[in-house]
Design an enzyme around this catalytic site. Structure first.
Site, PDB file in Angstrom:
ATOM      1  N   ARG A 243      -6.781 -13.472  -6.621  1.00 35.15           N
ATOM      2  CA  ARG A 243      -7.421 -12.219  -7.017  1.00 35.15           C
ATOM      3  C   ARG A 243      -8.818 -12.566  -7.537  1.00 35.15           C
ATOM      4  NH1 ARG A 243      -4.213  -9.897  -4.548  1.00 35.15           N
ATOM      5  NH2 ARG A 243      -2.657  -8.358  -5.171  1.00 35.15           N
ATOM      6  N   GLU A 272     -14.014  -5.382  -5.658  1.00 35.34           N
ATOM      7  CA  GLU A 272     -13.967  -5.120  -4.213  1.00 35.34           C
ATOM      8  C   GLU A 272     -14.150  -3.630  -3.937  1.00 35.34           C
ATOM      9  OE1 GLU A 272     -10.255  -6.800  -2.884  1.00 35.34           O
ATOM     10  OE2 GLU A 272     -10.764  -8.741  -3.731  1.00 35.34           O
ATOM     11  N   HIS A 290     -10.885  -9.601   1.690  1.00 37.65           N
ATOM     12  CA  HIS A 290      -9.492  -9.501   1.209  1.00 37.65           C
ATOM     13  C   HIS A 290      -8.517  -9.330   2.376  1.00 37.65           C
ATOM     14  CE1 HIS A 290      -6.832  -8.288  -2.433  1.00 37.65           C
ATOM     15  NE2 HIS A 290      -6.125  -8.932  -1.526  1.00 37.65           N
TER      16      HIS A 290
END
Lengths: 327, 327
Positions: A243, A272, A290
């Site tokens: 993360r 993000e 991601h």
């Protein structure tokens, strides 16, 4: 995700299947049609939502959509939250524990693909695959000749931050490349043949590259901090498939811009989809939106797992990938 | 290569070391200073060249610089050609055999890095690493959302074309990813646990991806032809780290442009440094400027190998990486 199917309204509910509330960020366009044989999936936009939300026993959370205490207030009868991602930091686990709500994750459905992608990012940063692809596409090969040398993977000491299901598969994949492998984890794993370090700082001191693949918790937030980056050093590499918040992103950018770190392969970011613009021009950095775990195979495995969890829940059998909520 | 050192003139030759002629393409900027303790290296541009070329017993060929029969005519006393690349298709081996000249190659010095890079290219094509890096750098993530799903490596049947030193290491690296591995080679290798196919066409028929890493000879020229590409199919992938001429490049481009092949990871091309422009806009293709083996580690290993070969030659010991010239 890639599935372009739009949320479908549940027009009839006379099939005697129980209701499951679908919880997602509006931007997270992932179909749930696969759940229709087991439950009646209902979204907040569905006309049936207001009738069923207070009695629904199941909530399916699509992707990393945040599920807060306020969201849980909308579902007073919920007994189980069915997560569809490997990390569950977007779900308020403390609140779930207090309310006696069970939580499942994607379990191991994504582990192989996550581990593969970590190797791909590490290889790319070391061997400059993306950068030299850019070089060719810009038409520079005939003009500038050979592209700078890369670095050998086998000569590297690779430290794995978090030897869970993904980290274990990362180690297994790295072995035939001849890397020296170290790891840190909550506890030392006696059956693992690689060097254990009790702190990330110790691991960084003894590594040329770190692969960050642990869960995000309050204990691991910004575990890759200034001291760790300093210990890793000017030729050091960070690969993050966990993360964004596992890394102090401001410091990371500062180290990269200042040439105080060798490179980075980043699949996740603090905010993000915003990616620090300073990294856009760097050839020793690989930027990825991601997607470490997003393959067609992983999605199929996930769907089977959630279906299995729903069936187990509805028939009072043990859940397949339940998160243990620590008190 | 990255070494920016310019060719140095050999001003004095009173050190009693034997002469070695340096043979290279003018564009191939690779230093030979490491040879200076064993031989007096002399280039055609050196004033001493005209004095020594006809008596020189050794020629060092830097990189893939062509060495033809006409070049050999310039060196009537040459006994051994010291190659510095894994493939020796740029050297006229038939002519060397006729003239009783021995030839060495880079041997295994590049094998690990070549195998690593093949895995990197395969991973990149399957998981779209370079393409999604491009997507992020173009600022598209916040605009277009999630990038299309990639394909799982572990679910793939990977066929290795040429199970030599590089191919063997490719197989070893692929094992923990869970791929089904097949290979073709001049002969079946009974100690290898993977499926052998006697023809490339059979291998392609039973593979989702081919990794081309055999030597370029008259027998293997364009071994990846139209039939092989057809057998590989619409989802099939070609990774080439061997030589451009191993593949029928025109057909490959046609298949990719027409959507008749799934993707390609190409480190080598038919007319380097020219790369077919049609590929520049394709996201399922990774383009690399002939650098599968160029790491700092590989260059050090190569230098040690050539030094070892030179010493062996000068002391009449067996050469370390001699090519067997078939009659």
């Amino acid at each position: 995700m890639a599935d372009s199917q739009q949320p479908q309204s549940t027009v009839e509910i006379g099939n005697n299947l129980p209701v499951a509330i679908i919880h997602r960020l509006p931007t997270f366009n992932f179909s749930f049609s696969w759940a229709k044989d087991i439950v009646n999936p209902i979204e907040p936009s569905d006309p049936l939502y207001s009738i069923h939300r207070s009695s629904a026993r199941a909530v399916i959370v699509l992707g990393p959509s945040p599920l807060t205490s306020e969201h849980l207030d909308q579902y007073p009868s919920v007994e189980c939250i069915f997560g569809t991602s490997a990390g569950v930091d977007h779900i308020d686990l403390d609140e779930c524990r207090r309310r006696n709500i069970r939580v499942t994750s994607a379990g191991d459905a994504f582990s192989e693909d996550g581990a593969d992608y970590a190797i791909g990012l590490l290889m790319d940063v070391l061997r400059l695959v993306s950068a030299s692809d850019r070089f060719v596409r810009a038409g520079l090969w005939p003009v500038k000749g050979y592209y700078p040398l890369g670095n050998k993977l086998g000569a590297r000491r690779v430290g794995i931050v978090g030897l869970g299901s993904i980290g274990t598969l990362v180690a297994k994949r790295l072995e035939p490349f001849g890397c020296t492998i170290g790891y840190t984890s909550r506890t030392m794993k006696p059956q693992v043949p690689h060097q254990f370090y009790s702190t990330v700082l110790d691991l960084a001191t003894n590594s040329d590259a770190l692969i960050v693949c642990c869960a995000l918790t309050e204990k691991t937030r910004q575990v890759i901090n200034r001291d760790v980056l300093t210990a890793l050093g000017k030729r050091g590499i960070i690969v993050n498939i966990g993360r964004g918040a596992l890394v102090d992103e401001k410091e990371l950018v500062k180290f990269l811009v200042g040439g105080e770190l060798g490179g980075a392969g980043l699949d996740v970011f603090e905010n993000e989809p915003d990616v620090p613009k300073e990294l856009f021009t760097m050839d020793n950095v690989v930027l990825s939106p991601h997607r470490a775990i997003t393959t067609t195979g992983a999605m199929e495995a996930l769907i089977q797992l959630v279906i299995g969890n729903l069936k187990a829940f509805l028939s009072n059998n043990p859940l397949l990938s339940e998160i243990i909520l620590h008190g």
